[in-house]
Design a protein around this motif. Structure first.
Motif, PDB file in Angstrom:
ATOM      1  N   VAL A  35     -11.285 -46.234 -15.769  1.00  0.00           N
ATOM      2  CA  VAL A  35     -11.323 -47.667 -15.597  1.00  0.00           C
ATOM      3  C   VAL A  35     -12.308 -47.958 -14.552  1.00  0.00           C
ATOM      4  CG1 VAL A  35     -10.340 -49.675 -15.001  1.00  0.00           C
ATOM      5  CG2 VAL A  35      -9.067 -48.006 -16.616  1.00  0.00           C
ATOM      6  N   ILE A  36     -12.330 -47.129 -13.421  1.00  0.00           N
ATOM      7  CA  ILE A  36     -13.070 -47.212 -12.374  1.00  0.00           C
ATOM      8  C   ILE A  36     -14.654 -46.872 -12.506  1.00  0.00           C
ATOM      9  CG2 ILE A  36     -13.571 -46.388  -9.997  1.00  0.00           C
ATOM     10  CD1 ILE A  36     -10.721 -45.626  -9.590  1.00  0.00           C
ATOM     11  N   GLU A  37     -14.872 -45.981 -13.395  1.00  0.00           N
ATOM     12  CA  GLU A  37     -16.206 -45.604 -13.922  1.00  0.00           C
ATOM     13  C   GLU A  37     -16.872 -46.913 -14.329  1.00  0.00           C
ATOM     14  OE1 GLU A  37     -16.172 -42.394 -16.695  1.00  0.00           O
ATOM     15  OE2 GLU A  37     -15.319 -41.154 -15.422  1.00  0.00           O
ATOM     16  N   LEU A  38     -16.324 -47.691 -15.251  1.00  0.00           N
ATOM     17  CA  LEU A  38     -16.584 -48.749 -16.075  1.00  0.00           C
ATOM     18  C   LEU A  38     -17.108 -49.839 -14.688  1.00  0.00           C
ATOM     19  CD1 LEU A  38     -17.762 -49.805 -18.447  1.00  0.00           C
ATOM     20  CD2 LEU A  38     -15.544 -50.959 -18.961  1.00  0.00           C
ATOM     21  N   LEU A  39     -16.219 -50.104 -13.963  1.00  0.00           N
ATOM     22  CA  LEU A  39     -16.254 -51.157 -12.855  1.00  0.00           C
ATOM     23  C   LEU A  39     -17.537 -50.796 -12.023  1.00  0.00           C
ATOM     24  CD1 LEU A  39     -12.430 -51.507 -11.537  1.00  0.00           C
ATOM     25  CD2 LEU A  39     -13.856 -53.017 -13.272  1.00  0.00           C
ATOM     26  N   LEU A  40     -17.676 -49.247 -11.661  1.00  0.00           N
ATOM     27  CA  LEU A  40     -19.027 -49.098 -10.750  1.00  0.00           C
ATOM     28  C   LEU A  40     -20.106 -49.233 -11.685  1.00  0.00           C
ATOM     29  CD1 LEU A  40     -17.571 -46.034  -8.989  1.00  0.00           C
ATOM     30  CD2 LEU A  40     -17.352 -48.229  -8.365  1.00  0.00           C
ATOM     31  N   VAL A  41     -20.161 -49.143 -12.798  1.00  0.00           N
ATOM     32  CA  VAL A  41     -21.303 -48.999 -13.709  1.00  0.00           C
ATOM     33  C   VAL A  41     -21.942 -50.688 -13.678  1.00  0.00           C
ATOM     34  CG1 VAL A  41     -22.289 -49.352 -16.020  1.00  0.00           C
ATOM     35  CG2 VAL A  41     -21.006 -47.323 -15.392  1.00  0.00           C
ATOM     36  N   THR A  42     -20.909 -51.637 -13.358  1.00  0.00           N
ATOM     37  CA  THR A  42     -21.536 -52.806 -13.104  1.00  0.00           C
ATOM     38  C   THR A  42     -21.912 -53.483 -11.625  1.00  0.00           C
ATOM     39  OG1 THR A  42     -19.398 -53.846 -12.896  1.00  0.00           O
ATOM     40  CG2 THR A  42     -20.018 -53.713 -14.952  1.00  0.00           C
ATOM     41  N   THR A  43     -21.450 -52.488 -10.913  1.00  0.00           N
ATOM     42  CA  THR A  43     -21.457 -52.697  -9.348  1.00  0.00           C
ATOM     43  C   THR A  43     -22.966 -52.492  -8.972  1.00  0.00           C
ATOM     44  OG1 THR A  43     -19.401 -52.187  -8.805  1.00  0.00           O
ATOM     45  CG2 THR A  43     -21.105 -52.311  -6.879  1.00  0.00           C
ATOM     46  N   ILE A  44     -23.475 -51.290  -9.477  1.00  0.00           N
ATOM     47  CA  ILE A  44     -24.882 -51.004  -8.870  1.00  0.00           C
ATOM     48  C   ILE A  44     -26.004 -51.902  -9.476  1.00  0.00           C
ATOM     49  CG2 ILE A  44     -26.562 -49.145  -9.134  1.00  0.00           C
ATOM     50  CD1 ILE A  44     -24.468 -46.910  -9.155  1.00  0.00           C
ATOM     51  N   PRO A  45     -26.054 -52.176 -10.625  1.00  0.00           N
ATOM     52  CA  PRO A  45     -27.156 -53.089 -11.280  1.00  0.00           C
ATOM     53  C   PRO A  45     -26.905 -54.629 -10.472  1.00  0.00           C
ATOM     54  CG  PRO A  45     -26.011 -52.135 -13.073  1.00  0.00           C
ATOM     55  CD  PRO A  45     -25.182 -51.763 -11.964  1.00  0.00           C
ATOM     56  N   ALA A  46     -25.704 -55.049 -10.293  1.00  0.00           N
ATOM     57  CA  ALA A  46     -25.789 -56.182  -9.470  1.00  0.00           C
ATOM     58  C   ALA A  46     -26.223 -56.046  -8.222  1.00  0.00           C
ATOM     59  CB  ALA A  46     -24.309 -56.537  -9.092  1.00  0.00           C
ATOM     60  N   MET A  47     -26.057 -54.899  -7.568  1.00  0.00           N
ATOM     61  CA  MET A  47     -26.992 -54.665  -6.215  1.00  0.00           C
ATOM     62  C   MET A  47     -28.378 -54.818  -6.342  1.00  0.00           C
ATOM     63  SD  MET A  47     -24.263 -51.894  -4.456  1.00  0.00           S
ATOM     64  CE  MET A  47     -25.156 -52.014  -2.757  1.00  0.00           C
ATOM     65  N   PHE A  48     -28.982 -54.198  -7.763  1.00  0.00           N
ATOM     66  CA  PHE A  48     -30.300 -53.942  -7.800  1.00  0.00           C
ATOM     67  C   PHE A  48     -30.988 -55.373  -7.984  1.00  0.00           C
ATOM     68  CE2 PHE A  48     -30.025 -49.576  -7.859  1.00  0.00           C
ATOM     69  CZ  PHE A  48     -31.338 -49.057  -8.368  1.00  0.00           C
ATOM     70  N   LEU A  49     -30.243 -56.228  -8.612  1.00  0.00           N
ATOM     71  CA  LEU A  49     -30.717 -57.655  -8.870  1.00  0.00           C
ATOM     72  C   LEU A  49     -30.554 -58.536  -7.699  1.00  0.00           C
ATOM     73  CD1 LEU A  49     -31.730 -59.634 -10.773  1.00  0.00           C
ATOM     74  CD2 LEU A  49     -29.142 -60.255 -11.143  1.00  0.00           C
ATOM     75  N   ALA A  50     -29.581 -58.353  -6.861  1.00  0.00           N
ATOM     76  CA  ALA A  50     -29.556 -58.921  -5.415  1.00  0.00           C
ATOM     77  C   ALA A  50     -30.815 -58.497  -4.596  1.00  0.00           C
ATOM     78  CB  ALA A  50     -28.036 -58.664  -4.799  1.00  0.00           C
ATOM     79  N   GLN A  51     -30.951 -57.358  -4.501  1.00  0.00           N
ATOM     80  CA  GLN A  51     -32.029 -56.714  -3.748  1.00  0.00           C
ATOM     81  C   GLN A  51     -33.509 -57.318  -4.419  1.00  0.00           C
ATOM     82  OE1 GLN A  51     -31.495 -54.989  -0.757  1.00  0.00           O
ATOM     83  NE2 GLN A  51     -33.508 -55.010  -0.269  1.00  0.00           N
ATOM     84  N   ARG A  52     -33.403 -57.258  -5.728  1.00  0.00           N
ATOM     85  CA  ARG A  52     -34.976 -57.601  -6.238  1.00  0.00           C
ATOM     86  C   ARG A  52     -35.524 -56.124  -6.255  1.00  0.00           C
ATOM     87  NH1 ARG A  52     -33.978 -62.065  -9.466  1.00  0.00           N
ATOM     88  NH2 ARG A  52     -32.662 -63.728  -7.846  1.00  0.00           N
ATOM     89  N   GLY A  53     -34.741 -55.125  -6.356  1.00  0.00           N
ATOM     90  CA  GLY A  53     -35.409 -53.775  -6.099  1.00  0.00           C
ATOM     91  C   GLY A  53     -34.393 -52.747  -5.818  1.00  0.00           C
ATOM     92  N   PHE A  54     -34.695 -51.706  -5.294  1.00  0.00           N
ATOM     93  CA  PHE A  54     -33.590 -50.577  -4.849  1.00  0.00           C
ATOM     94  C   PHE A  54     -33.045 -51.047  -3.504  1.00  0.00           C
ATOM     95  CE2 PHE A  54     -36.747 -48.403  -7.730  1.00  0.00           C
ATOM     96  CZ  PHE A  54     -36.073 -47.850  -8.289  1.00  0.00           C
ATOM     97  N   PRO A  55     -31.565 -51.263  -3.596  1.00  0.00           N
ATOM     98  CA  PRO A  55     -31.107 -51.440  -2.220  1.00  0.00           C
ATOM     99  C   PRO A  55     -31.122 -50.033  -1.592  1.00  0.00           C
ATOM    100  CG  PRO A  55     -29.599 -51.169  -4.253  1.00  0.00           C
ATOM    101  CD  PRO A  55     -30.815 -50.980  -4.790  1.00  0.00           C
ATOM    102  N   PRO A  56     -30.738 -50.386  -0.050  1.00  0.00           N
ATOM    103  CA  PRO A  56     -30.656 -49.022   0.731  1.00  0.00           C
ATOM    104  C   PRO A  56     -29.478 -48.052  -0.030  1.00  0.00           C
ATOM    105  CG  PRO A  56     -30.773 -50.994   1.983  1.00  0.00           C
ATOM    106  CD  PRO A  56     -30.491 -51.634   0.535  1.00  0.00           C
ATOM    107  N   LEU A  57     -29.769 -46.882   0.091  1.00  0.00           N
ATOM    108  CA  LEU A  57     -28.865 -45.922  -0.522  1.00  0.00           C
ATOM    109  C   LEU A  57     -27.607 -45.804   0.065  1.00  0.00           C
ATOM    110  CD1 LEU A  57     -28.419 -43.649  -2.672  1.00  0.00           C
ATOM    111  CD2 LEU A  57     -29.473 -42.115  -0.825  1.00  0.00           C
ATOM    112  N   GLY A  58     -27.644 -46.084   1.466  1.00  0.00           N
ATOM    113  CA  GLY A  58     -26.284 -45.871   2.159  1.00  0.00           C
ATOM    114  C   GLY A  58     -25.331 -46.904   1.881  1.00  0.00           C
TER     115      GLY A  58
END
Length: 311
Positions: free
Chosen positions: A34-57
């Motif tokens: 279940v956690i895997e699926l939740l995290l799959v949506t988190t990273i793209p949301a961060m990319f869209l918020a950053q309009r690019g690559f968010p800081p890795l840290g």
């Protein structure tokens, strides 16, 4: 509605696994899949918020904090639902049912995970993300698990809101705010959850009925369930298109093709139910996982490439 525990499960003798077995049992409480699926949506949301690559840290902190928050909610859900899990074939091997983890240990584990997740997000991202994660834990445990799940067939509709929070947390970790694209992504996951879960519940209808849980397939006809699945599937696909003003043609093309495949599968399920020709709800269930993952992958790719918005 309390489910009656099966003989030998409620008053059995605890198993005594080794250290590795104990660690595995505690990990199982968090429901890693279940956690895997939740995290799959988190990273793209961060990319869209950053309009690019968010800081890795920041990405790592958000993923760790988010995983801990989800694990906390799932562990506490296992504690509250141990009586239900004991009578359902799908869940009767969970750690609390088989005494691989003591009830008190699971409770403390869940609470500690929640507290640590708040600290990780507050210190590594921002306070808003931490508060949102805490709110998701409380909603999932106190509202969905303890109130909605055993009382209403709409349990997964409203209770699914907790599973939508990772996209908002990911967005807020980057921006410190919650803006309209985050709310649209929330809506996508919110509307996707009923067809995803109801298709699973169709397969395990007898399990839920035996446990006294009023999932929609238990209290409605199969035709009514498949019709609602189709309606929510259309709503899900429509909601993905609301992101077009924040994305380019790359996302639009991906969302359109994936949406068509999702709708065709939902329509086939409804047609099979209506015609009595052997419905296969698990086909939609598995496809729904892939569909959501690929839609959010399209969001991440679109943001990483950085083309101008289509609208």
């Amino acid at each position: 509605m309390k489910a009656a525990a099966q003989p030998g499960l409620a008053h059995g003798s605890p198993q005594s696994p080794g250290r590795r077995g104990v660690l595995g049992a505690y990990v199982a409480l968090t429901k890693p899949r279940v956690i895997e699926l939740l995290l799959v949506t988190t990273i793209p949301a961060m990319f869209l918020a950053q309009r690019g690559f968010p800081p890795l840290g920041l990405v790592l902190v958000t993923l760790v904090g988010g995983a801990m928050a989800a694990g906390s909610a799932n562990a506490l859900n296992c504690v509250a639902d141990s009586d239900i899990d004991a009578v359902m074939d799908r869940t009767k091997k969970r750690p609390l049912v088989n005494y691989r983890v003591p009830r008190r240990g699971a409770l403390v584990f869940g609470l500690v995970l929640g507290a640590v997740s708040f600290a990780v997000l507050a210190l590594g991202a921002n306070l808003l993300s931490a508060v949102l994660a805490l709110g998701a834990i409380l909603f999932y445990v106190l509202v969905y698990t303890l109130v909605l799940k055993r009382r209403t067939a709409q349990n997964i509709v409203w209770g699914g809101a907790a599973g939508c929070m990772p996209v908002v947390i990911g967005w807020s970790a980057v921006t410190g705010t919650v803006e309209w694209p985050a709310l649209v992504m929330f809506a996508v996951v919110f509307l996707w959850t009923p067809p995803h879960f109801w298709s699973l519940a169709m397969k395990y209808r007898d399990d839920y009925a035996r446990a006294g849980v009023p999932m929609l397939p238990v209290v409605a006809t199969e035709r009514q369930v498949s019709a609602r699945i189709l309606v929510y599937s259309w709503a899900t696909v429509a909601s993905t298109l609301l992101l077009v003003p924040a994305t380019s043609w790359i996302y639009f093309a991906g969302a359109a093709v994936l949406g068509a495949a999702f709708l065709v599968t939902a329509q086939r399920l409804h047609s099979a139910v209506r015609n009595g020709s052997g419905a296969r709800p698990m086909k939609l269930f598995h496809l729904s996982n892939l569909y959501l993952a690929l839609v959010f992958f399209a969001i991440a790719v679109d943001a990483a490439i950085g083309l101008p918005p289509l609208v």
